[in-house]
Each structure stands twice: as structure tokens, then as C-alpha cells.
Design a protein around this motif. Structure first.
Motif, short mmCIF file in Angstrom:
data_model
loop_
_atom_site.label_atom_id
_atom_site.label_comp_id
_atom_site.label_asym_id
_atom_site.label_seq_id
_atom_site.Cartn_x
_atom_site.Cartn_y
_atom_site.Cartn_z
N PHE A 19 0.96 -1.23 0.27
CA PHE A 19 0.14 -0.06 -0.12
C PHE A 19 0.84 1.14 -0.04
N THR A 20 2.13 1.24 0.60
CA THR A 20 2.89 2.34 0.62
C THR A 20 3.60 2.71 -0.61
N ILE A 21 4.09 1.59 -1.25
CA ILE A 21 4.36 1.80 -2.52
C ILE A 21 3.46 2.50 -3.71
N SER A 22 2.35 1.82 -3.45
CA SER A 22 1.21 2.27 -4.47
C SER A 22 0.66 3.81 -4.13
N GLU A 23 0.66 4.07 -2.85
CA GLU A 23 0.62 5.41 -2.33
C GLU A 23 1.59 6.54 -2.82
N LEU A 24 2.59 6.12 -2.96
CA LEU A 24 3.86 6.85 -3.36
C LEU A 24 3.64 7.10 -4.73
N SER A 25 3.54 5.94 -5.37
CA SER A 25 3.65 5.97 -6.96
C SER A 25 2.75 6.88 -7.60
N ILE A 26 1.28 6.80 -6.98
CA ILE A 26 0.44 7.82 -7.27
C ILE A 26 0.64 9.24 -6.90
N ARG A 27 0.90 9.42 -5.67
CA ARG A 27 1.46 10.62 -5.37
C ARG A 27 2.37 11.36 -6.22
N ILE A 28 3.32 10.61 -6.62
CA ILE A 28 4.60 10.98 -7.41
C ILE A 28 4.11 11.55 -8.79
N ALA A 29 3.25 10.41 -9.36
CA ALA A 29 2.55 10.75 -10.49
C ALA A 29 1.71 11.87 -10.56
N GLY A 30 0.97 12.08 -9.61
CA GLY A 30 0.36 13.47 -9.45
C GLY A 30 1.03 14.72 -9.33
N ASP A 31 2.20 14.59 -8.62
CA ASP A 31 2.80 15.87 -8.34
C ASP A 31 3.76 16.16 -9.40
N THR A 32 3.92 15.26 -10.50
CA THR A 32 4.97 15.59 -11.52
C THR A 32 4.15 16.09 -12.73
N VAL A 33 2.91 16.18 -12.51
CA VAL A 33 2.15 16.94 -13.87
C VAL A 33 2.13 18.26 -13.49
N PRO A 34 2.65 19.17 -14.49
CA PRO A 34 2.84 20.54 -14.48
C PRO A 34 1.35 21.17 -14.19
N SER A 35 1.24 22.42 -13.56
CA SER A 35 0.21 23.25 -13.39
C SER A 35 -0.22 23.68 -14.76
N PRO A 36 -1.58 23.88 -15.11
CA PRO A 36 -1.93 24.40 -16.55
C PRO A 36 -1.38 25.63 -16.67
N GLY A 37 -0.63 25.42 -17.85
CA GLY A 37 -0.07 26.94 -17.97
C GLY A 37 1.59 27.04 -17.98
N LEU A 38 2.05 26.05 -16.89
CA LEU A 38 3.40 25.85 -16.62
C LEU A 38 4.39 25.51 -17.75
N GLN A 39 5.25 26.34 -18.20
CA GLN A 39 6.09 25.68 -18.98
C GLN A 39 7.53 25.39 -18.38
N PRO A 40 8.45 24.61 -19.12
CA PRO A 40 9.90 24.46 -18.69
C PRO A 40 10.89 25.86 -18.82
N TYR A 41 11.78 26.27 -17.75
CA TYR A 41 12.43 27.42 -18.02
C TYR A 41 13.16 27.37 -19.17
N SER A 42 13.32 28.56 -19.87
CA SER A 42 14.22 28.98 -21.01
C SER A 42 15.77 28.76 -20.70
N GLU A 43 16.56 28.62 -21.61
CA GLU A 43 17.86 28.49 -21.21
C GLU A 43 18.55 29.81 -20.51
N VAL A 44 17.87 30.93 -21.07
CA VAL A 44 18.26 32.11 -20.39
C VAL A 44 17.68 32.39 -18.75
N ALA A 45 16.46 31.84 -18.85
CA ALA A 45 15.98 31.99 -17.40
C ALA A 45 16.54 30.85 -16.50
N LEU A 46 17.15 29.81 -16.86
CA LEU A 46 17.88 28.81 -16.03
C LEU A 46 19.02 29.40 -15.72
#
Length: 250
Positions: A19-46
Motif C-alpha cells: 500500500f505504501t508503494i502504491s500510495e507513493l507512486s500515485i502521489r509522485i505521478a500526480g505531483d509531477t504533472v505541471p500546473s496548467p500553463g506552466l512551461q519549462p524554463y528557457s535557457e536564459v531563465a535557467l
């Protein structure tokens, strides 16, 4: 009897692990989805982000707006922070001290070329804009470093949807009140919400299963049933250790 104890303990550990592994996998999957509109940083921004880190900006500025009234000055027309706002932050720069203002949504305050000029001037001499500023001058930065830092700061929160509703609603339902949402954005919100609902169900199932397994054995132990079961085995063990000679009484 000891084997039974070990078997029960092993099954309990196995179930908790699954159950712990299942919980962590779902939490990780959920929290690695970017918020709507969020984009990776550009090279300059990095590069600007690295300048931000190297000069210790995170020690005086936070990047997390809480759903509290005291944080409302840092909203700049959008919502409080959500976990998925930090998907591309490695490491995150949320900070713990506010010697200066929160910068989560600073990109919504300093927009376009005019905003870039204002930020550059602020970095050179903060007291020109804020007489009581405690921020030191960063005039020592090279033109490129200062320009990169300005680009990074202008990306913070600039991608967020406008929002002027109550900030106490700590949920992805915030975004449902935003007008003119695309279907893709709505699907993203639904996916994030569903992931957290499944996580909650998993936690409740884990608690229920743990109680279902442990509680009966705890009650049996408290009532002395285990001691009653162990008594015959203990007698046999004692007889084996101290055998009596049947001819001793003849």
C-alpha cells in the motif's frame, strides 16, 4: 505458535509495503504533472535562476504564496501556490524567510520591456524605488548576469491564469472559476484532482486494513486467549526437558 506470530507479522509488513508503494507512486505521478500553463524554463531563465541561487536571493525572498490573508499582497492578480507549480524547480526555491517580498508572482508585476528596465534598476539601486529597502545593491553583476536574472524573475507567475476569488479555497477547484478555460486545461485539472482522490482512498484503505489485521490479535492478547493456547505447548515442552522414568515408582 512463534511461527504463527512471524507469519502474521510478515503478512502485515507485506501489506503495508504494498500500500505504501502504491500510495507513493500515485502521489509522485500526480505531483509531477505541471500546473496548467506552466512551461519549462528557457535557457536564459535557467542561467538567471543560477544567478539568483549564487547570490543568496532565496535567503531573503520566498517563492510560496499561502492561502492566507497576510499573503494577499503577493498574489498580483492570481492564485496562491500549488504543489504542481514547482515541477520544473530543481531544487525548489520556496525559501523560509521574508526579509524582502515574496517573488512567486513577481513576473505579473513587472511586465514586458518596461518591467525589465524597472527590475534592472531595482537590482542596481533598490533604494531608488524603495527608500527603506534593506536589499543590497547588485550593481556588481555583469550585464549578462543581471539581464538573465531579470528574465528569470519575469517568468515567475507570469504564466498563471488571473484569479480574484477567495484565497482560502486550497484546492484545484480554484481554476474552475477562471473564465475561458480550454478543454485541455480542464482535463489537466481533473487529472490532478483525481490523483489526489485516489491517494486519499489508498490511505484510508491502508488504515482500515491495518486495523482489521491488528485489532483482532490485540483483543485476543488482551483477553488471554494466546496464553490459553500456549499452556499445553508449554507443558509438553517441560515434560520433554524433564522426562520421568515410569519404573521409578516400582
Amino acid at each position: 505458535m512463534r511461527r504463527l506470530y512471524f507469519l502474521i507479522f510478515g503478512l502485515l509488513v507485506l501489506c503495508v509495503g504494498v500500500f505504501t508503494i502504491s500510495e507513493l507512486s500515485i502521489r509522485i505521478a500526480g505531483d509531477t504533472v505541471p500546473s496548467p500553463g506552466l512551461q519549462p524554463y528557457s535557457e536564459v531563465a535557467l542561467r538567471g535562476r543560477q544567478v539568483y541561487i549564487e547570490n543568496g536571493c532565496l535567503y531573503c525572498h520566498t517563492q510560496q504564496v499561502r492561502p492566507l490573508g497576510i499573503d494577499s499582497p503577493y498574489l498580483h492578480g492570481t492564485r496562491p501556490s500549488l504543489p504542481n507549480d514547482y515541477v520544473y524547480d530543481r531544487p525548489h526555491l520556496m525559501g523560509t524567510e521574508r526579509q524582502g517580498p515574496d517573488l512567486t508572482n513577481i513576473g505579473r508585476k513587472y511586465l514586458g520591456a518596461e518591467g525589465a528596465v524597472q527590475l534592472s534598476m531595482l537590482l542596481r539601486n533598490p533604494r531608488l524605488q524603495f527608500a527603506n529597502a534593506t536589499m543590497p545593491s547588485f550593481d556588481f553583476l555583469s550585464d549578462r548576469d543581471r539581464s538573465d536574472l531579470v528574465v528569470y524573475l519575469q517568468t515567475l507567475g507570469a504564466w498563471k491564469e488571473p484569479y480574484d476569488g477567495p484565497i482560502e479555497r486550497w484546492t484545484y477547484d480554484y481554476l474552475r472559476d477562471v473564465p475561458n478555460l480550454t478543454q485541455e486545461t480542464i482535463d489537466q485539472i481533473d487529472g490532478l484532482t483525481e490523483a489526489r482522490q485516489v491517494t486519499t482512498v489508498n490511505v484510508l484503505m491502508l488504515v482500515w486494513f491495518g486495523l482489521a489485521v491488528v485489532l483482532p490479535f490485540f483483543l485476543a492478547w488482551r483477553s488471554g486467549q494466546f496464553r490459553d493456547l500456549e499452556a499445553p505447548a508449554l507443558q509438553l515442552s517441560q515434560q520433554a526437558e524433564n522426562p520421568t522414568d515410569p519404573r521409578a515408582g516400582e
